[in-house]
Every structure is written in C-alpha cells, then in structure tokens.
Design a protein around this motif. Sequence first.
Motif, short mmCIF file in Angstrom:
data_model
loop_
_atom_site.label_atom_id
_atom_site.label_comp_id
_atom_site.label_asym_id
_atom_site.label_seq_id
_atom_site.Cartn_x
_atom_site.Cartn_y
_atom_site.Cartn_z
N PHE A 103 0.81 -1.21 0.00
CA PHE A 103 0.00 0.00 0.00
C PHE A 103 0.85 1.27 0.00
O PHE A 103 0.49 2.27 -0.62
CB PHE A 103 -0.92 0.00 1.22
N ARG A 104 1.98 1.23 0.71
CA ARG A 104 2.86 2.40 0.79
C ARG A 104 4.30 1.91 0.81
O ARG A 104 4.69 1.15 1.68
CB ARG A 104 2.58 3.22 2.07
N LYS A 105 5.08 2.40 -0.16
CA LYS A 105 6.48 2.02 -0.23
C LYS A 105 7.27 2.71 0.88
O LYS A 105 6.95 3.82 1.29
CB LYS A 105 7.06 2.41 -1.59
N LEU A 106 8.31 2.03 1.36
CA LEU A 106 9.19 2.60 2.37
C LEU A 106 10.41 3.22 1.70
O LEU A 106 10.82 2.84 0.61
CB LEU A 106 9.64 1.51 3.35
N LYS A 107 11.00 4.18 2.40
CA LYS A 107 12.19 4.87 1.90
C LYS A 107 13.45 4.03 2.07
O LYS A 107 14.49 4.35 1.49
CB LYS A 107 12.37 6.20 2.63
N LEU A 108 13.36 2.98 2.87
CA LEU A 108 14.51 2.13 3.17
C LEU A 108 14.25 0.71 2.68
O LEU A 108 13.11 0.31 2.48
CB LEU A 108 14.74 2.09 4.69
N SER A 109 15.32 -0.04 2.48
CA SER A 109 15.16 -1.47 2.24
C SER A 109 14.63 -2.11 3.51
O SER A 109 14.70 -1.53 4.60
CB SER A 109 16.50 -2.10 1.86
N ASN A 110 14.09 -3.31 3.39
CA ASN A 110 13.55 -4.00 4.56
C ASN A 110 14.61 -4.16 5.64
O ASN A 110 14.34 -3.95 6.84
CB ASN A 110 12.98 -5.36 4.17
N GLN A 111 15.83 -4.52 5.23
CA GLN A 111 16.90 -4.70 6.20
C GLN A 111 17.25 -3.38 6.88
O GLN A 111 17.41 -3.32 8.11
CB GLN A 111 18.15 -5.28 5.50
N GLU A 112 17.37 -2.32 6.10
CA GLU A 112 17.68 -1.01 6.68
C GLU A 112 16.58 -0.54 7.63
O GLU A 112 16.86 0.05 8.67
CB GLU A 112 17.86 0.02 5.56
N PHE A 113 15.34 -0.82 7.25
CA PHE A 113 14.21 -0.43 8.09
C PHE A 113 14.26 -1.15 9.44
O PHE A 113 14.11 -0.52 10.50
CB PHE A 113 12.90 -0.74 7.37
N ILE A 114 14.49 -2.44 9.41
CA ILE A 114 14.56 -3.22 10.65
C ILE A 114 15.72 -2.74 11.53
O ILE A 114 15.58 -2.61 12.75
CB ILE A 114 14.68 -4.72 10.34
N GLU A 115 16.83 -2.44 10.91
CA GLU A 115 17.98 -1.94 11.67
C GLU A 115 17.70 -0.56 12.25
O GLU A 115 18.08 -0.27 13.40
CB GLU A 115 19.21 -1.89 10.78
N LEU A 117 14.88 0.60 13.20
CA LEU A 117 13.98 0.42 14.35
C LEU A 117 14.62 -0.38 15.48
O LEU A 117 14.01 -0.57 16.52
CB LEU A 117 12.69 -0.28 13.90
N ARG A 118 15.85 -0.84 15.24
CA ARG A 118 16.59 -1.64 16.23
C ARG A 118 15.80 -2.90 16.63
O ARG A 118 15.68 -3.24 17.80
CB ARG A 118 16.94 -0.81 17.46
N LEU A 119 15.28 -3.58 15.61
CA LEU A 119 14.47 -4.78 15.85
C LEU A 119 15.06 -6.00 15.13
O LEU A 119 14.32 -6.93 14.76
CB LEU A 119 13.02 -4.54 15.38
N GLU A 120 16.39 -6.01 14.96
CA GLU A 120 17.02 -7.10 14.22
C GLU A 120 16.72 -8.47 14.82
O GLU A 120 16.56 -9.46 14.09
CB GLU A 120 18.54 -6.90 14.17
N LYS A 121 16.64 -8.55 16.14
CA LYS A 121 16.42 -9.84 16.80
C LYS A 121 14.95 -10.27 16.77
O LYS A 121 14.64 -11.37 17.23
CB LYS A 121 16.92 -9.76 18.24
N SER A 122 14.10 -9.41 16.23
CA SER A 122 12.65 -9.71 16.28
C SER A 122 12.04 -9.87 14.89
O SER A 122 10.82 -9.87 14.76
CB SER A 122 11.93 -8.58 17.03
N ARG A 123 12.87 -10.03 13.87
CA ARG A 123 12.33 -10.07 12.51
C ARG A 123 11.36 -11.23 12.30
O ARG A 123 10.44 -11.12 11.49
CB ARG A 123 13.46 -10.11 11.48
N ASP A 124 11.56 -12.34 13.01
CA ASP A 124 10.69 -13.50 12.83
C ASP A 124 9.71 -13.67 14.00
O ASP A 124 9.01 -14.68 14.09
CB ASP A 124 11.52 -14.77 12.69
N LYS A 125 9.64 -12.68 14.87
CA LYS A 125 8.74 -12.75 16.02
C LYS A 125 7.35 -12.27 15.63
O LYS A 125 7.20 -11.32 14.85
CB LYS A 125 9.28 -11.87 17.16
N LEU A 126 6.31 -12.91 16.13
CA LEU A 126 4.94 -12.46 15.89
C LEU A 126 4.72 -11.12 16.58
O LEU A 126 5.19 -10.89 17.70
CB LEU A 126 3.93 -13.49 16.41
N ILE A 127 3.97 -10.25 15.93
CA ILE A 127 3.69 -8.92 16.48
C ILE A 127 2.98 -9.02 17.83
O ILE A 127 3.21 -8.20 18.72
CB ILE A 127 2.85 -8.08 15.49
N LYS A 128 2.17 -10.05 18.02
CA LYS A 128 1.44 -10.19 19.29
C LYS A 128 2.39 -10.42 20.46
O LYS A 128 2.01 -10.21 21.62
CB LYS A 128 0.42 -11.32 19.20
#
Length: 201
Positions: A103-115, A117-128
């Motif tokens: 729906f909306r493109k991001l300005k960063l690659s997925n990897q850059e975005f996760i980094e 947000l400092r969520l590298e260790k949570s990439r495969d974690k469920l949002i719940k």
Amino acid sequence: MFQIIAENLGKKFHYEWIFRNFSYTFENKVSYAVVGNNGSGKSTLLQLLAGFVPASEGKIAYQEQGRLIDTDNFYRYVAWASPYLELIEEMTLEEIIHFHQKFRKLKLSNQEFIETLRLEKSRDKLIKNFSSGMKQRLKLGLAMYSQTPILMLDEPTSNLDIENIYWYKQSILEQKKDRLVIIASNQKEEYDFCEQIITIS
C-alpha cells in the motif's frame, strides 16, 4: 505543493459538540502541532483531516499543485500512526513490512528499516509477542519512513521509554523534511520542533 484546507469544521458525537468553526489551511513543508487538554478534540480533528471520520459540519479540501484531490484517494497521500492503530498481530515483523509495502512504499530497504527500528532480533517474532513500546516504534517507523507527502501522528511517544523517545525525535527531524506534518499531542517533547501550534480549547 500539498494543502489541506479546513472550512468551518465541526464534529459532534450524539448531541455533544467536540469542536465547531475550525478553519485552517495546512501547507506543504510545514510541521503543525494540534494541542489542547484531554478531551478537547485533538485526535478527532486529526482523524477528520485524514478522512477517517466524516465531519458533522463544514468541509475539507485536499489540493496538489492547486488541483483538487478526490477525497476517496487521499489515503494514498498520508501516512498515519497512533496508539490505537491496530497491527496485524498474527504476522511476523518481516511479514508486516511486506504487507505494508503493498500500500505504501518505504524509503529504506527492509533490512535497513529493521535496523533503523533496532528490531534485528525480532524479525521472525509475531507482532502479538512484541512489547507495547516495540509495537509503537513499529507503527511510528511504518508511518515516518513511508514515501508519502503527508505525515500525521497522534500522541507519538505513547508507550515509549526515554531511549525510544530520543529515537523518535531524531527520526522525525529527518523524516519531516519536504512533508506536511501534523501531530496531535499534549506533550511538548513530541512537537517542540513544529513551526505552527494550533490550540484546540
């Protein structure tokens, strides 16, 4: 050049008016803060401006380069974050990023975005299974780093600790450039960079 033009806006729930006679023109490349006491209608006004709820009276016009934007298509131009925004909790972080970009493109690659947000260790974690602060950081990140000319944030530092409030401030100062930004808040640290302050009373 984007503009949001509000003329004599009013909103009531049942028989109680939240606010009336609100007129204002929001301009591109300017950051606005909508401030006021609890219950003054800050969040309601932001939802009206975003087109999420209808006004009880008055009208809103959206313009790009002097050309009217169809209200049904305005959602394409705006990114939004709020504490009450629901995330799809059955998705992982990776999955929700892919879903968002439909729906909306991001300005960063997925990897850059996760980094970022400092969520590298949570990439495969469920949002719940995210903490409330992690969820809020994700909501803010998806909004701030979306490729949209308009950014709207409601109480952006809700559920954030001191470290992540600092992350928000650094991120918003960079991502507000060349955008129309509107923030609803009663916490000065959330909007002290805004050029225009609008008080709802």
